[in-house]
Design an enzyme around this catalytic site. Structure first.
Site, PDB file in Angstrom:
ATOM      1  N   LYS A 165     -11.080  -1.544  11.933  1.00 32.98           N
ATOM      2  CA  LYS A 165      -9.956  -1.187  12.832  1.00 32.98           C
ATOM      3  C   LYS A 165      -9.932  -1.840  14.122  1.00 32.98           C
ATOM      4  O   LYS A 165      -8.967  -2.313  14.715  1.00 32.98           O
ATOM      5  CB  LYS A 165      -9.500   0.283  12.878  1.00 32.98           C
TER       6      LYS A 165
ATOM      7  N   GLY B 163       0.874  -1.296  -0.081  1.00 33.15           N
ATOM      8  CA  GLY B 163      -0.014  -0.141   0.008  1.00 33.15           C
ATOM      9  C   GLY B 163       0.952   1.206  -0.054  1.00 33.15           C
ATOM     10  O   GLY B 163       0.613   2.424   0.574  1.00 33.15           O
TER      11      GLY B 163
ATOM     12  N   ASP C 228      -1.565  -7.421  -5.067  1.00 40.23           N
ATOM     13  CA  ASP C 228      -2.728  -7.030  -4.339  1.00 40.23           C
ATOM     14  C   ASP C 228      -2.761  -7.659  -3.218  1.00 40.23           C
ATOM     15  O   ASP C 228      -2.625  -8.828  -2.940  1.00 40.23           O
ATOM     16  CB  ASP C 228      -3.773  -7.794  -5.392  1.00 40.23           C
TER      17      ASP C 228
ATOM     18  N   TYR D 291     -15.384   1.326   8.723  1.00 41.44           N
ATOM     19  CA  TYR D 291     -13.837   1.662   8.699  1.00 41.44           C
ATOM     20  C   TYR D 291     -13.500   1.394  10.243  1.00 41.44           C
ATOM     21  O   TYR D 291     -12.522   0.706  10.655  1.00 41.44           O
ATOM     22  CB  TYR D 291     -13.306   3.029   8.441  1.00 41.44           C
TER      23      TYR D 291
ATOM     24  N   GLY E 157       0.150   5.406  -1.300  1.00 40.79           N
ATOM     25  CA  GLY E 157      -0.672   6.288  -0.714  1.00 40.79           C
ATOM     26  C   GLY E 157      -0.250   7.252   0.178  1.00 40.79           C
ATOM     27  O   GLY E 157       1.371   7.524   0.006  1.00 40.79           O
ATOM     28  N   GLN E 158      -0.894   8.050   0.774  1.00 40.65           N
ATOM     29  CA  GLN E 158      -0.388   9.411   1.764  1.00 40.65           C
ATOM     30  C   GLN E 158       0.813   8.925   2.658  1.00 40.65           C
ATOM     31  O   GLN E 158       1.713   9.458   2.465  1.00 40.65           O
ATOM     32  CB  GLN E 158      -1.750   9.923   2.335  1.00 40.65           C
TER      33      GLN E 158
ATOM     34  N   ASP F 115       2.141  -2.109  -4.306  1.00 45.02           N
ATOM     35  CA  ASP F 115       0.743  -1.388  -4.399  1.00 45.02           C
ATOM     36  C   ASP F 115       0.028  -1.916  -5.544  1.00 45.02           C
ATOM     37  O   ASP F 115       0.447  -3.005  -6.244  1.00 45.02           O
ATOM     38  CB  ASP F 115       0.947   0.074  -4.770  1.00 45.02           C
TER      39      ASP F 115
END
Ligand code: NAD
Ligand code: SER
Length: 310
Positions: free
Chosen positions: A146, A8, A52, A142, A11-12, A34
């Protein structure tokens, strides 16, 4: 050579984490992965693989064949995007975690970083200086994913000795990469609009306080937690972490100190309900006590760096 995988990575958080890890551990040791077929130019300085997070067999083969010993699992759907596709959010956020936890259980991986979030808290949680251990009744898909993830991380540690470390990140503010669909994204977008046209439409109400943090602090915290001696990492679910807490109105005022004619309007949308269910501020005394956490950026310092660098 032992290798690190950031899954990942585009991303940010991933882009900045990869940059910093490569500076610290060597460019070739840190593999960015990613779903995207190309990585952002900013992390073109080292290995990249398209993977993936839900493709169990490919992940397994890649990790074993390439002697990956540390995994930072960042692939997830964030709060706002997850509400639009709850079923897939649950699948990605949970199945991706189990694939990595199981590889660690089988001793293919030595250490995992998996991020949690302030979204694990809910409307029944004490909102100010939210303690590490408290009522947690999240109302977003979400937040539910988590919180379940935290429970599974602790379970894999207790039952199978898996070394998994985690932080409940606040909303993160960065200039090197864009946020990916969260409720705290307004606090990044506001800087772009302040510089572009000096006007910003905020999707949260002016008095909505949320816990936030500048990305440099978040990356430092992540690496400090991962490098901490194992006996200092006493919490096996996820650590509270705090930086700065502010409302959109307070952030706008801080920006106006630098751009006096900056204007803000408030048009709350569906993200207001998500923000209302999250804490105003976080008590991170356990992170401070256990592994020496100390934030560096205050509001004005963060505003200054954001406006300088965008
Ligand atoms: P992001 O949305 O910016 O990046 C996620 C990355 O994962 C993207 O590059 C995306 O392409 C990739 N990805 C999505 N599905 C994938 C898949 N199936 N396989 C491989 N890659 C896939 O998210 P972020 O802000 O960098 O967040 C990373 C993690 O940190 C997430 O778990 C998030 O919940 C958590 N977190 C972030 C914040 C924040 O403010 N940014 C706060 C709290 C927690
Ligand atoms: N920044 C994240 C979000 O808003 C918090 O986990 O979804």
């Amino acid at each position: 050579m032992k290798k690190i995988l950031v899954l990942g990575a585009c991303g940010q958080i991933g882009t900045e984490l990869v940059l910093t890890l490569r500076q610290l551990k060597g460019e070739e040791s840190v593999i960015a992965a990613d779903l995207k077929n190309e990585c952002p130019e900013i992390i073109n300085n080292g290995p990249y693989i398209q993977l993936d997070a839900l493709d169990k067999q490919s992940i397994r083969t890649y990790i074993i064949d390439n002697n990956i010993k540390e995994v930072y699992l960042l692939a997830a759907l964030l709060s706002a995007t997850a509400e639009k596709n709850p079923e897939f959010a649950w699948k990605l956020n949970m199945e991706g975690l189990f694939i990595i936890l199981d590889l660690a259980k089988e001793k293919h991986i030595d250490k995992i970083f998996w991020p949690s979030s302030i979204a694990v808290f809910g409307p029944t949680t004490p909102m100010d200086q939210t303690p590490q251990h408290t009522i947690m009744e999240p109302t977003t898909v979400y937040g539910i994913s988590k919180q379940a993830g935290e429970r599974w991380c602790e379970y894999y540690n207790l039952k199978f000795g898996v070394d998994v470390r985690s932080i409940r990140y606040p909303g993160l503010i960065s200039y090197k990469s864009l946020p990916g669909g969260g409720t705290t994204d307004y606090a990044v977008d506001i800087f772009y609009k302040a510089k572009e046209n000096k006007k910003f439409n905020c999707f949260l109400k002016e008095d909505t306080a949320l816990p936030m943090m500048f990305m440099d602090d978040a990356i430092r915290a992540t690496i400090e937690l991962m490098d901490a001696p194992i006996e200092n990492v006493k919490i096996k679910s996820s650590y509270n972490l705090a930086g700065i807490s502010f409302t959109p109105a307070v952030l706008a005022k801080a920006i106006q100190k630098v751009i006096p004619d900056f204007e803000i309007e408030y048009h709350p949308d569906f993200r207001q309900a998500i923000a209302d269910s999250w804490p105003n501020s976080i008590d991170d005394s356990m992170s401070k006590k256990h592994w020496g956490w100390e934030p560096k950026f205050d509001l004005d310092g963060m505003v200054h760096v954001m406006l300088e660098n965008l």
